[in-house]
Design a protein around this motif. Structure first.
Motif, PDB file in Angstrom:
ATOM      1  N   ALA A   1      79.682  17.386  68.819  1.00  0.00           N
ATOM      2  CA  ALA A   1      78.612  18.122  67.808  1.00  0.00           C
ATOM      3  C   ALA A   1      79.397  18.891  66.748  1.00  0.00           C
ATOM      4  CB  ALA A   1      77.704  19.057  68.559  1.00  0.00           C
ATOM      5  N   GLU A   2      80.647  19.455  67.176  1.00  0.00           N
ATOM      6  CA  GLU A   2      81.314  20.079  66.000  1.00  0.00           C
ATOM      7  C   GLU A   2      81.676  19.402  64.776  1.00  0.00           C
ATOM      8  OE1 GLU A   2      85.701  20.769  66.993  1.00  0.00           O
ATOM      9  OE2 GLU A   2      84.976  20.299  68.871  1.00  0.00           O
ATOM     10  N   HIS A   3      81.793  17.937  65.003  1.00  0.00           N
ATOM     11  CA  HIS A   3      82.186  17.035  63.835  1.00  0.00           C
ATOM     12  C   HIS A   3      80.989  16.871  63.001  1.00  0.00           C
ATOM     13  CE1 HIS A   3      86.036  16.749  65.599  1.00  0.00           C
ATOM     14  NE2 HIS A   3      85.870  15.539  66.362  1.00  0.00           N
ATOM     15  N   ILE A   4      79.760  16.934  63.738  1.00  0.00           N
ATOM     16  CA  ILE A   4      78.653  16.479  62.833  1.00  0.00           C
ATOM     17  C   ILE A   4      78.394  18.014  61.818  1.00  0.00           C
ATOM     18  CG2 ILE A   4      76.020  16.557  62.845  1.00  0.00           C
ATOM     19  CD1 ILE A   4      76.931  14.077  64.111  1.00  0.00           C
ATOM     20  N   GLN A   5      78.678  19.267  62.481  1.00  0.00           N
ATOM     21  CA  GLN A   5      78.609  20.337  62.087  1.00  0.00           C
ATOM     22  C   GLN A   5      79.734  20.357  60.719  1.00  0.00           C
ATOM     23  OE1 GLN A   5      76.195  22.547  62.544  1.00  0.00           O
ATOM     24  NE2 GLN A   5      77.062  23.618  60.455  1.00  0.00           N
ATOM     25  N   CYS A   6      80.807  19.819  61.021  1.00  0.00           N
ATOM     26  CA  CYS A   6      81.976  19.939  59.920  1.00  0.00           C
ATOM     27  C   CYS A   6      81.345  19.092  58.763  1.00  0.00           C
ATOM     28  CB  CYS A   6      83.128  19.017  60.328  1.00  0.00           C
ATOM     29  SG  CYS A   6      84.230  18.949  59.216  1.00  0.00           S
ATOM     30  N   TYR A   7      80.559  17.849  58.939  1.00  0.00           N
ATOM     31  CA  TYR A   7      80.057  17.058  57.805  1.00  0.00           C
ATOM     32  C   TYR A   7      79.060  17.905  57.070  1.00  0.00           C
ATOM     33  CZ  TYR A   7      81.559  12.615  60.204  1.00  0.00           C
ATOM     34  OH  TYR A   7      82.455  11.772  60.456  1.00  0.00           O
ATOM     35  N   ARG A   8      78.241  18.683  57.971  1.00  0.00           N
ATOM     36  CA  ARG A   8      77.080  19.491  57.454  1.00  0.00           C
ATOM     37  C   ARG A   8      77.749  20.821  56.487  1.00  0.00           C
ATOM     38  NH1 ARG A   8      72.299  18.038  58.664  1.00  0.00           N
ATOM     39  NH2 ARG A   8      71.653  17.406  60.690  1.00  0.00           N
ATOM     40  N   ASP A   9      79.012  21.102  57.052  1.00  0.00           N
ATOM     41  CA  ASP A   9      79.547  22.225  56.461  1.00  0.00           C
ATOM     42  C   ASP A   9      79.822  21.841  54.843  1.00  0.00           C
ATOM     43  OD1 ASP A   9      78.867  24.020  58.384  1.00  0.00           O
ATOM     44  OD2 ASP A   9      80.625  23.878  59.081  1.00  0.00           O
ATOM     45  N   LEU A  10      80.471  20.779  54.945  1.00  0.00           N
ATOM     46  CA  LEU A  10      80.877  19.906  53.628  1.00  0.00           C
ATOM     47  C   LEU A  10      79.814  19.586  52.718  1.00  0.00           C
ATOM     48  CD1 LEU A  10      83.974  18.018  55.165  1.00  0.00           C
ATOM     49  CD2 LEU A  10      84.206  19.626  53.361  1.00  0.00           C
ATOM     50  N   GLY A  11      78.538  19.599  52.991  1.00  0.00           N
ATOM     51  CA  GLY A  11      77.578  19.350  52.265  1.00  0.00           C
ATOM     52  C   GLY A  11      77.150  17.792  52.160  1.00  0.00           C
ATOM     53  N   ILE A  12      77.550  16.977  53.363  1.00  0.00           N
ATOM     54  CA  ILE A  12      77.231  15.628  53.503  1.00  0.00           C
ATOM     55  C   ILE A  12      76.072  15.266  54.033  1.00  0.00           C
ATOM     56  CG2 ILE A  12      78.380  13.258  54.455  1.00  0.00           C
ATOM     57  CD1 ILE A  12      81.226  15.038  54.445  1.00  0.00           C
TER      58      ILE A  12
END
Ligand code: AMP
Length: 304
Positions: free
Chosen positions: A60-71
């Motif tokens: 889930a943290e990788h999904i969060q990384c995508y979200r944090d980057l605005g993807i």
């Protein structure tokens, strides 16, 4: 998924968990894959939509990384099973790498499917996937303004007819020296790039790793240096960050004039320089717009 609205760029490619050994360190199960790097880099200039497949083990943290980057991740499929895994080791000079293992897992059955909101995206980056899948995606988008495709030796050797069809339908193809030679049979890479231009794309980006890239087009050739990085920790994803940064900057400019293409390549080069400063997307995650702009300005100053 809470993403709404349109995206500026669609990126199709691999989502991976990488195990990487460089002379600096060995790290396991890192967030990787071409779409991760390309979308991460593009996100500094425009809104990228990701098309790829992850397994049920994808943290889930990788999904969060995508979200944090605005993807935008409406195009990210999640399937029962394991995520694609790739493992590689770099030699002392970091220029050459050896693949230790490739486990396709859910990526083996990947069938890219674009959410309705992605189909009118003006920009498209077809990262390194089977050319048949690249063709499928080309059939799903309507009136894209600029399409970039990447490829690799595997597809040149095993799927040449489909790859030739892709090259007729994209604006730019990105290849390295050995891919350019393999595609054309030309020993000289400049001759090879010119021969690829005749196969259909308007632009050929010849990637030279830490030495930058050459951009061939009907009117001639442009040289794009790499921003000099002293502390390279992991070169993985540099090509994808370059392509993502490039297409993101192109989307921001809204133009496809050769001078804007050159400027976008310069920005792609800068994004790649940040990507290699840390493993995975770690540097892109902490990168600020101010740091990025400062390096772009410095890069312009040091180019003769
Ligand atoms: P690059 O260094 O730009 O070539 O991109 C490296 C990324 O590509 C890594 O994060 C890998 O997970 C991913 N990768 C490695 N091999 C493949 C493959 N055969 N197909 C798709 N992606 C791959």
């Amino acid at each position: 998924m809470t993403d709404t609205g349109k995206v500026d760029i669609v990126v199709v490619g691999s989502v991976a968990l990488d195990t990487i050994e460089t002379p600096v360190a060995k790290r396991e199960n890192l967030l990787g894959g071409s779409v991760s790097y390309a979308c991460g880099a593009a996100s500094f200039f425009a809104r990228p939509g990701m098309v790829g497949v992850a397994g049920s083990d994808f943290p889930a943290e990788h999904i969060q990384c995508y979200r944090d980057l605005g993807i935008d991740i409406r195009g990210l499929q999640q399937e029962e099973g394991k995520t694609f895994r790739w493992s590689g080791v770099y030699e002392e000079d970091m220029n050459n790498r050896r693949t230790l293992s490739t486990e396709l897992n859910v990526f083996a059955g990947f069938k890219p499917s674009l959410p309705a909101e992605y189909r009118t995206s003006p920009y498209l980056f077809l990262a390194n996937i089977a050319p048949e899948l690249q063709l499928h995606v080309l059939g799903e988008v309507q009136n894209a303004r600029f399409v970039v495709a990447d490829t690799m030796d595997l597809w040149i050797n095993t799927a040449r007819p489909a790859l030739e069809e892709v090259m007729k339908r994209v604006d730019m193809i990105a290849v390295n020296d050995s891919e350019a030679r393999l595609l054309t049979g030309e020993k000289n890479t400049i001759s090879a790039a010119r021969a690829i231009l005749k196969m259909g794309p308007k632009y050929v980006a010849l990637k030279k790793g830490e030495h930058g890239a050459l951009l061939f087009h009907a009117g001639g050739v442009l040289i794009i240096p790499a921003y000099p990085v002293e502390d390279v920790r992991d070169p993985t994803g540099a090509g994808d960050a370059f392509a993502g940064g490039f297409i993101g900057a192109l989307a921001l400019s809204g133009s496809t004039d050769p001078s804007d293409i050159a400027e976008a390549m310069l920005r792609g080069s800068v994004l790649a320089s940040f990507a290699v400063e840390a493993f995975s997307l770690d540097r892109l995650r902490t990168l600020t717009r101010a740091e990025l702009d400062a390096r772009v300005a410095e890069f312009r100053k040091i180019i003769v």
